[in-house]
Design a protein around this motif. Structure first.
Motif, PDB file in Angstrom:
ATOM      1  N   HIS A 198      -5.131  -3.306   3.126  1.00  0.00           N
ATOM      2  CA  HIS A 198      -4.714  -3.808   1.875  1.00  0.00           C
ATOM      3  C   HIS A 198      -5.797  -4.744   1.390  1.00  0.00           C
ATOM      4  CE1 HIS A 198      -0.283  -2.593   1.627  1.00  0.00           C
ATOM      5  NE2 HIS A 198      -1.158  -1.730   2.317  1.00  0.00           N
ATOM      6  N   ASP A 199      -6.763  -5.156   2.278  1.00  0.00           N
ATOM      7  CA  ASP A 199      -7.711  -6.175   1.938  1.00  0.00           C
ATOM      8  C   ASP A 199      -9.005  -5.361   1.469  1.00  0.00           C
ATOM      9  OD1 ASP A 199      -6.411  -8.368   2.610  1.00  0.00           O
ATOM     10  OD2 ASP A 199      -7.049  -8.426   4.610  1.00  0.00           O
ATOM     11  N   SER A 200      -9.160  -3.924   1.557  1.00  0.00           N
ATOM     12  CA  SER A 200     -10.041  -3.165   0.874  1.00  0.00           C
ATOM     13  C   SER A 200      -9.979  -2.807  -0.433  1.00  0.00           C
ATOM     14  CB  SER A 200     -10.115  -2.142   1.811  1.00  0.00           C
ATOM     15  OG  SER A 200      -9.152  -1.205   1.714  1.00  0.00           O
TER      16      SER A 200
ATOM     17  N   ALA B 251       4.059   2.654  -1.454  1.00  0.00           N
ATOM     18  CA  ALA B 251       4.516   1.927  -2.549  1.00  0.00           C
ATOM     19  C   ALA B 251       5.196   0.814  -2.245  1.00  0.00           C
ATOM     20  CB  ALA B 251       5.185   2.738  -3.651  1.00  0.00           C
ATOM     21  N   ASP B 252       6.089   0.976  -1.350  1.00  0.00           N
ATOM     22  CA  ASP B 252       7.210  -0.167  -0.830  1.00  0.00           C
ATOM     23  C   ASP B 252       6.285  -1.137  -0.078  1.00  0.00           C
ATOM     24  OD1 ASP B 252       9.539   0.915  -1.665  1.00  0.00           O
ATOM     25  OD2 ASP B 252       9.660   2.008   0.113  1.00  0.00           O
ATOM     26  N   GLU B 253       5.105  -0.779   0.580  1.00  0.00           N
ATOM     27  CA  GLU B 253       4.410  -1.761   1.130  1.00  0.00           C
ATOM     28  C   GLU B 253       3.512  -2.455   0.292  1.00  0.00           C
ATOM     29  OE1 GLU B 253       1.275  -0.838   4.074  1.00  0.00           O
ATOM     30  OE2 GLU B 253       2.654   0.204   5.119  1.00  0.00           O
ATOM     31  N   LEU B 254       2.795  -1.912  -1.093  1.00  0.00           N
ATOM     32  CA  LEU B 254       2.186  -2.500  -1.801  1.00  0.00           C
ATOM     33  C   LEU B 254       3.015  -3.457  -2.676  1.00  0.00           C
ATOM     34  CD1 LEU B 254       0.215   0.488  -3.187  1.00  0.00           C
ATOM     35  CD2 LEU B 254      -0.550  -1.303  -1.768  1.00  0.00           C
ATOM     36  N   MET B 255       4.422  -3.149  -2.899  1.00  0.00           N
ATOM     37  CA  MET B 255       5.155  -4.125  -3.717  1.00  0.00           C
ATOM     38  C   MET B 255       5.489  -5.264  -2.827  1.00  0.00           C
ATOM     39  SD  MET B 255       8.170  -1.536  -5.760  1.00  0.00           S
ATOM     40  CE  MET B 255       8.857  -3.081  -6.343  1.00  0.00           C
ATOM     41  N   ARG B 256       5.819  -5.101  -1.560  1.00  0.00           N
ATOM     42  CA  ARG B 256       5.894  -6.099  -0.783  1.00  0.00           C
ATOM     43  C   ARG B 256       4.719  -7.243  -0.492  1.00  0.00           C
ATOM     44  NH1 ARG B 256       8.419  -2.334   2.612  1.00  0.00           N
ATOM     45  NH2 ARG B 256       6.557  -2.122   3.975  1.00  0.00           N
ATOM     46  N   ASN B 257       3.671  -6.631  -0.677  1.00  0.00           N
ATOM     47  CA  ASN B 257       2.390  -7.477  -0.642  1.00  0.00           C
ATOM     48  C   ASN B 257       1.736  -7.872  -1.790  1.00  0.00           C
ATOM     49  OD1 ASN B 257       2.124  -7.329   2.293  1.00  0.00           O
ATOM     50  ND2 ASN B 257       1.500  -5.374   2.270  1.00  0.00           N
TER      51      ASN B 257
ATOM     52  N   LYS C 183       0.748  -6.126  -4.275  1.00  0.00           N
ATOM     53  CA  LYS C 183      -0.729  -5.248  -4.806  1.00  0.00           C
ATOM     54  C   LYS C 183      -0.187  -4.403  -5.919  1.00  0.00           C
ATOM     55  CE  LYS C 183      -3.913  -5.491  -2.251  1.00  0.00           C
ATOM     56  NZ  LYS C 183      -5.308  -5.954  -2.245  1.00  0.00           N
ATOM     57  N   PRO C 184      -1.141  -4.436  -7.037  1.00  0.00           N
ATOM     58  CA  PRO C 184      -0.477  -3.671  -8.143  1.00  0.00           C
ATOM     59  C   PRO C 184      -0.940  -2.173  -7.942  1.00  0.00           C
ATOM     60  CG  PRO C 184      -2.573  -4.919  -8.479  1.00  0.00           C
ATOM     61  CD  PRO C 184      -2.253  -5.574  -7.353  1.00  0.00           C
ATOM     62  N   PHE C 185      -0.220  -1.432  -8.504  1.00  0.00           N
ATOM     63  CA  PHE C 185      -0.560   0.215  -8.447  1.00  0.00           C
ATOM     64  C   PHE C 185       0.379   0.880  -9.672  1.00  0.00           C
ATOM     65  CE2 PHE C 185       3.443  -0.828  -6.213  1.00  0.00           C
ATOM     66  CZ  PHE C 185       4.252   0.324  -6.547  1.00  0.00           C
ATOM     67  N   VAL C 186       0.010   1.911  -9.745  1.00  0.00           N
ATOM     68  CA  VAL C 186       0.584   2.930 -10.829  1.00  0.00           C
ATOM     69  C   VAL C 186       0.743   4.279 -10.078  1.00  0.00           C
ATOM     70  CG1 VAL C 186      -0.656   1.908 -12.758  1.00  0.00           C
ATOM     71  CG2 VAL C 186      -1.713   3.784 -11.665  1.00  0.00           C
ATOM     72  N   PHE C 187       1.505   4.738 -10.684  1.00  0.00           N
ATOM     73  CA  PHE C 187       2.145   6.169 -10.196  1.00  0.00           C
ATOM     74  C   PHE C 187       1.351   7.173 -11.035  1.00  0.00           C
ATOM     75  CE2 PHE C 187       6.208   4.674  -8.012  1.00  0.00           C
ATOM     76  CZ  PHE C 187       5.816   4.797  -6.935  1.00  0.00           C
TER      77      PHE C 187
ATOM     78  N   ILE D 154      12.192   9.268 -10.130  1.00  0.00           N
ATOM     79  CA  ILE D 154      11.577   8.155  -9.247  1.00  0.00           C
ATOM     80  C   ILE D 154      12.702   6.923  -9.250  1.00  0.00           C
ATOM     81  CG2 ILE D 154       9.767   6.279  -9.459  1.00  0.00           C
ATOM     82  CD1 ILE D 154       8.510   8.909  -9.931  1.00  0.00           C
ATOM     83  N   PRO D 155      12.818   6.416  -7.791  1.00  0.00           N
ATOM     84  CA  PRO D 155      13.741   5.585  -7.108  1.00  0.00           C
ATOM     85  C   PRO D 155      13.793   4.358  -8.301  1.00  0.00           C
ATOM     86  CG  PRO D 155      12.508   6.453  -5.367  1.00  0.00           C
ATOM     87  CD  PRO D 155      11.882   6.911  -6.700  1.00  0.00           C
ATOM     88  N   SER D 156      14.973   3.837  -8.481  1.00  0.00           N
ATOM     89  CA  SER D 156      15.165   2.674  -9.135  1.00  0.00           C
ATOM     90  C   SER D 156      14.295   1.432  -8.699  1.00  0.00           C
ATOM     91  CB  SER D 156      16.677   2.296  -9.504  1.00  0.00           C
ATOM     92  OG  SER D 156      17.054   2.099  -8.173  1.00  0.00           O
ATOM     93  N   ARG D 157      13.943   1.295  -7.599  1.00  0.00           N
ATOM     94  CA  ARG D 157      13.249   0.235  -6.982  1.00  0.00           C
ATOM     95  C   ARG D 157      11.686   0.170  -7.630  1.00  0.00           C
ATOM     96  NH1 ARG D 157      13.337   3.634  -2.818  1.00  0.00           N
ATOM     97  NH2 ARG D 157      11.033   3.940  -1.758  1.00  0.00           N
ATOM     98  N   PHE D 158      11.546   1.365  -8.375  1.00  0.00           N
ATOM     99  CA  PHE D 158      10.043   1.391  -8.947  1.00  0.00           C
ATOM    100  C   PHE D 158      10.157   1.350 -10.241  1.00  0.00           C
ATOM    101  CE2 PHE D 158       9.474   3.561  -4.616  1.00  0.00           C
ATOM    102  CZ  PHE D 158       8.554   2.718  -4.204  1.00  0.00           C
ATOM    103  N   GLN D 159      11.173   0.925 -11.066  1.00  0.00           N
ATOM    104  CA  GLN D 159      11.343   1.086 -12.325  1.00  0.00           C
ATOM    105  C   GLN D 159      10.301   0.105 -13.393  1.00  0.00           C
ATOM    106  OE1 GLN D 159      15.433  -0.165 -13.194  1.00  0.00           O
ATOM    107  NE2 GLN D 159      14.915  -2.204 -13.041  1.00  0.00           N
ATOM    108  N   ASN D 160       9.786  -0.591 -12.746  1.00  0.00           N
ATOM    109  CA  ASN D 160       8.893  -1.323 -13.561  1.00  0.00           C
ATOM    110  C   ASN D 160       7.258  -1.032 -13.014  1.00  0.00           C
ATOM    111  OD1 ASN D 160      10.863  -3.145 -14.933  1.00  0.00           O
ATOM    112  ND2 ASN D 160      11.207  -4.474 -12.852  1.00  0.00           N
ATOM    113  N   VAL D 161       7.215  -0.012 -12.284  1.00  0.00           N
ATOM    114  CA  VAL D 161       6.022   0.416 -11.887  1.00  0.00           C
ATOM    115  C   VAL D 161       5.521   1.352 -13.028  1.00  0.00           C
ATOM    116  CG1 VAL D 161       4.573   1.458 -10.409  1.00  0.00           C
ATOM    117  CG2 VAL D 161       6.043  -0.056  -9.592  1.00  0.00           C
TER     118      VAL D 161
END
Length: 129
Positions: A51-53, A72-78, A80-84, A93-100
């Protein structure tokens, strides 16, 4: 018109199993000054990237029959911004990613790169002059 400055030096991880889609996105990002990691077509390989790279990530939801949700779960925990980027509608898409941010295929390359540039400008460490 997209300005190149927000992408200069931004490190973008692309996780995409469709070669042409991933390659086109990588080329567009490089043209704007980004450093691209990938495209990586498999979940296991993507999970092994430090994730540092990278500063931001672009994740296809379906990677050869597996979802990118563990990454995506790992990125959220850390934080780290991402898009799908996906062919899936919002309801799939699972509700936990509703703001992605989700770009539904076929997406416009300019729109996705502009979104990534905005994420880079918000989350990239300042570049020393």
């Amino acid at each position: 018109m997209i300005h190149q400055a927000p992408m200069k030096g931004c490190r973008v991880l692309i996780v995409e199993d469709e070669y042409l889609v991933g390659d086109d996105l990588a080329d567009a990002l490089r043209t704007r000054g980004a450093q691209v990691i990938g495209p990586i077509p498999e979940l296991a390989a993507a999970l092994s990237v430090s994730h540092d790279s990278f500063d931001v990530a672009v994740l296809d939801v379906n990677l050869r029959g597996e979802t990118s949700y563990p990454l995506a779960d790992e990125l959220m925990r850390n934080g780290k911004p991402f898009v799908f980027t996906t062919g899936y509608c919002a309801d799939m898409i699972p509700s936990r990613f509703q703001n992605v941010r989700r770009w539904e295929k076929p997406w416009q390359l300019e729109d996705v790169t502009a979104d990534i540039a905005q994420m880079c400008s918000k989350h990239q460490p300042p570049v020393a002059a």
